[in-house]
Write an enzyme that holds these catalytic residues in place. Structure first.
Site, short mmCIF file in Angstrom:
data_model
loop_
_atom_site.label_atom_id
_atom_site.label_comp_id
_atom_site.label_asym_id
_atom_site.label_seq_id
_atom_site.Cartn_x
_atom_site.Cartn_y
_atom_site.Cartn_z
N GLU D 64 0.57 -0.80 -0.33
CA GLU D 64 0.06 -0.37 0.16
C GLU D 64 1.25 1.38 0.18
O GLU D 64 0.46 2.20 -0.53
CB GLU D 64 -1.22 -0.18 0.89
CG GLU D 64 -0.81 -0.47 2.61
CD GLU D 64 -1.32 0.46 3.45
OE1 GLU D 64 -2.51 -0.59 2.98
OE2 GLU D 64 -0.62 -0.30 4.75
N SER D 65 2.74 1.02 -0.03
CA SER D 65 3.00 2.33 0.24
C SER D 65 3.22 2.83 -1.36
O SER D 65 3.53 3.22 -1.48
CB SER D 65 4.18 2.17 1.14
OG SER D 65 4.77 0.50 0.66
#
Lengths: 270, 289, 289, 270
Positions: D64-65
């Site tokens: 998700e980064s």
């Protein structure tokens, strides 16, 4: 985009210049140094690049292709010209330029041209004749409506004659002051609207009370009657009508150098 | 995973009569070679989508591929009108073309909504213009927090997106750099996608400002060196400005246009299935110079 | 144009009691040095916004700077709980902290709406969760084209955004690279912004994957080498994983926490107006190791 | 995250392993090669990286980064670890990862953990006790609700006991099958929901008709009674209950090598 040369009467600089050159120089002068400027192709790009080479070296040029802080050595022939990207501080996507930058109100000055303008500086770049049975189909909106809506101030560059300065637009592509005072606010437009209309004859500004364009300045050698005759409505004229400073030798030299490079670029790009 | 195939095969596979096709490239990396292949394969009744229909779409329209045009600015940048576009819209030649006309911001957000799989997105646009009421897929929406009224545009999900990039690797990962326009959004919004590339390399070297499309979101990659000409491909070749100027005269007359297309586009067929990556489509480069 | 100033001056100028402050950095480039300066200058009643309140916000909360927290995930990544955050929420120590809690997607779109100057944005999120009805700035909206119901989040416009970047040039243009999170959106959504940097360079060399913030959208740039430690700055130093693990024990006890902060943060004051770019704030680097 | 070691009874591989290792290996096995996998930190990341090193070298890891196609040599301790970015096919912004990639339905498999799960595989990662007077305040939602909503399929990794397998969640952070059949559809959730719940005791799958979790598989050495006793509701059990294949020597070796590197990374990062 050429016109009869104007020969200064000896009081000013000696170099003859065209009405188009006067128009471009007037547009360049309107850009204070450090201004963040949303630039289209053609006359606006030429004017902005002229400003950058004369009094406004720190002008920030933003093109709708996503180039922010472009510093082209040649005025680009297309808003996507490679040099814009190569010299830019950053290149962002088209979605980003329209949302994070233009819509967000980060642009000081937007330049627009058009095929028609009315007394409230609304612009038509879509169609001449009825929309469904066009007499002349023009390119259309592009970025213009949102530039007109969102920039803190808009400068319109347009040649002045009965085809362009019309009583009623065939199509309202971009909103100037709409139907008059308060209309921008009712539409929720956040930018200040067109504060300057620069033509080959002179300079018009909106009346703060009526929002109607007022002729404020004539270019050297232009007569008021001529401007009235080339305007499709009963033109408002400022009480104190000034005369534009003719292009200086330095301005003309810089402008012509830009145009020589532009012409060369267009022939040798392969 | 993107299949590496010839341009002719890719167009035959991915582009069908009646499709909605978006060929994007904002003055840079315009997919001319792929568009020419669409013309050669005589696709019909296409809904063609593009922010800036310029020379390539003028050619597609003039050759009768287009039934509907969804666009925001149709001109020859820095030169003037698109004569085939005007002839179709003003006089219905060679066939009537209906139009759905947006602003750049509005059409851009149609792609973005498609890429996000949202049915719409709001934006500050169109207010007070005569596009309101005339343009499909445009509505207003009220902010649930402030009550403010904004424009809303419907998501666009093309059947196919076609873009041109500088490089792909052998697994079909794609990298393009320089002005990247709405290419990423067009590909991600579309059901199928074709990327033509200048070259296939062993490894994509990360570049400043690059857009990377992983192989698994691309349907097909086809080698097409020079495939963006007469537009340009940063790092490979420059824009052929002289051709953009010459196009004004070529396209002004129906017969001269037809003759030019016959000679420069139709007579350069890439036969389906004949060519393989590495040779069959290289010829598309450089035409129109 | 961004002013180059010392970190102490920048915080004194830009961050006021009661402000809404977003310090962003998604595990990478967390602006620890700037947050520590906020603690040293004893700001109070801040509404602190951050997708991932981790150690830095644990410290700010524990030191009593925070009245309200707007967030989506509050933990010590890879380790566990944030004890100061929990102590504030569970037991009101050192002061009660109210929370506005989102999902990553939702809080992200609050920033994006702010950066776009839209009052809201729609997204597919929150449906069916117990956040609905409990979380402010969350509503539903119906698509004007399909009738579909979606979530809508209100724009977030922080008073100040604070981010850390690798480099600025002498004119205040900023470049950061690697995982870039929502830093661009936070800065563009905020009324004022402070960027601390590892170094000031003559010229920003374009980097793959870089985010560039032009000087004219940044309020102040302050030199703070090591200013992201114990998080990391790609190209400069790595994440101090051992410190993240050690923080669990340091922060579990109120007294031990207070002692640690007194020694490692409060005793390293950068006096307002004293320091100039290039020396005064370098000390902030490396603390907490 | 350790447990009593399991000593295979001699029929299988000889290496003893822990229940946690069994859980991780089972999760890794569930990932077919080429799957696009949205990965969180901890057990999911370990499982995905184990799969990549064993049977699924072309697994696409999305964090998700914003790192897409990351190929870390060490399981990251944080979703933003530098190596994720360095080895990724591309790194995009957080807004982009949640809109163009997750929300758009491009992810095959999402991994989730939680503090509590109920019979419909709804998850709580927000709070134990009342929301306004929390007994234990947990980290909160993060990306979980949208992972649960949008991925084609979700795998839940959770230890099984009376604190985790509860009759009623204290807070519904992420939706599994909501209140039962048809609920996901009514909520407009596009992904397929949790298709696999892997615990330290066995594997559960939703019943296609009732959406309720059904125990389908026991890990070696685990008794059915034990699983029932560690479940806070009347557990549904498949007619044909299978037993997990114990971790192979190759799987254990790969897993332990990853963990050694992880531990080393965490001590030497400076």
């Amino acid at each position: 985009m050429t016109g009869a040369e104007v020969h200064p009467d000896g009081a000013g600089p000696a170099t003859p210049y065209s009405p188009t050159e006067m128009m471009t120089v007037a547009a360049a002068r309107a850009l204070a140094d450090g201004t963040v400027c949303f630039v289209g192709i053609g006359a606006p790009s030429l004017a902005a690049n002229l400003a950058r080479r004369t009094h406004a070296p720190d002008l920030v040029l933003v093109y709708e292709s996503g180039t922010i802080g472009a510093k082209p050595s040649v005025p680009p022939l297309s808003i996507g010209d490679g040099e814009l990207a190569e010299t830019a501080d950053t290149v962002v996507s088209v979605p980003e330029i329209f949302t994070y930058w233009l819509q967000a109100g980060r642009i000081d000055v937007g330049f627009l041209g058009a095929a028609q303008i009315d007394r409230f500086a609304n612009l038509n770049s879509t169609v001449i004749g009825p929309y469904d049975r066009p007499q002349v189909r023009l390119p259309g909106a592009g970025g213009a409506p949102e530039i007109a809506a969102a920039c803190r101030s808009v400068i319109v560059l347009i040649r002045q004659n009965l085809r362009t300065f019309v009583d009623r637009l065939d199509f309202r592509t971009s909103v100037g002051f709409g139907d008059g005072p308060g209309h921008r606010e009712r539409l929720g437009l956040r930018g200040g609207g067109p504060q300057l209309v620069i033509t080959d004859l002179g300079i018009l500004r909106p009346d703060p009370a009526t929002c109607e364009l007022v002729l404020c300045q004539l270019h050297p050698g232009v007569q008021l009657d001529e401007v009235r005759a080339r305007t499709g409505w009963d033109l408002a004229v400022a009480d104190e009508l000034t005369v534009s400073e003719p292009p200086s030798d330095a301005e003309l030299a810089a402008l012509r150098a830009l145009q020589r490079r532009e012409a060369k670029g267009s022939l040798t790009s392969d | 995973m993107a299949a590496l195939m010839s341009l002719a095969e890719a167009v035959a596979d991915l582009v069908h009569d009646g499709d909605t096709v978006a060929m994007e490239g904002f003055t840079h990396l315009i997919p001319f070679a792929a568009g020419h292949e669409v013309i050669r394969q005589r696709r019909r009744d296409l809904t063609l989508v593009r922010l800036t229909p310029d020379l390539l779409y003028d050619q597609l329209i003039g050759m009768g591929c287009c039934a509907k045009l969804v666009f925001s600015w149709g001109g020859n940048p820095g030169v003037g009108s698109l004569h085939r576009f005007r002839d179709a819209v003003e006089r219905g030649w060679p066939n009537p073309v209906t139009i759905e006309e947006h602003t750049h911001a509005g059409l851009t957000m149609r792609y973005v909504a498609g890429a996000q799989d949202l049915p719409f997105l709001p934006l500050r646009a169109y207010a007070g213009t005569d596009l309101v009421g005339r343009t499909a897929n445009l509505a207003t929406i009220r902010c649930p927090f402030t009550g403010e009224e904004l424009a809303a545009v419907a998501a666009l999900r093309p059947d196919v997106a076609i873009v041109h990039a500088q490089q792909a690797d052998r697994r079909g990962n794609v990298q393009l750099w320089g002005i990247s326009g709405v290419q990423k959004e067009a590909v991600l919004a579309a059901r199928r996608s074709l990327v033509t590339v200048e070259e296939v390399v062993d490894r994509l070297e990360p570049r400043p400002g690059a857009v990377v499309l992983p192989s698994w979101v691309v349907s097909a990659v086809a080698l097409a060196p020079g495939g963006a000409a007469p537009s340009y491909a940063a790092g490979y070749y420059e824009r052929d400005n002289a051709f953009y100027e010459a196009w004004d005269a070529i396209s002004r007359d129906r017969d001269r246009f037809a003759a030019w297309m016959a000679e420069h586009v139709l007579r350069a067929p890439a036969t389906v299935g004949e060519s393989t990556v590495g040779d069959g489509v290289a010829r598309n480069g450089g035409e129109g110079r």
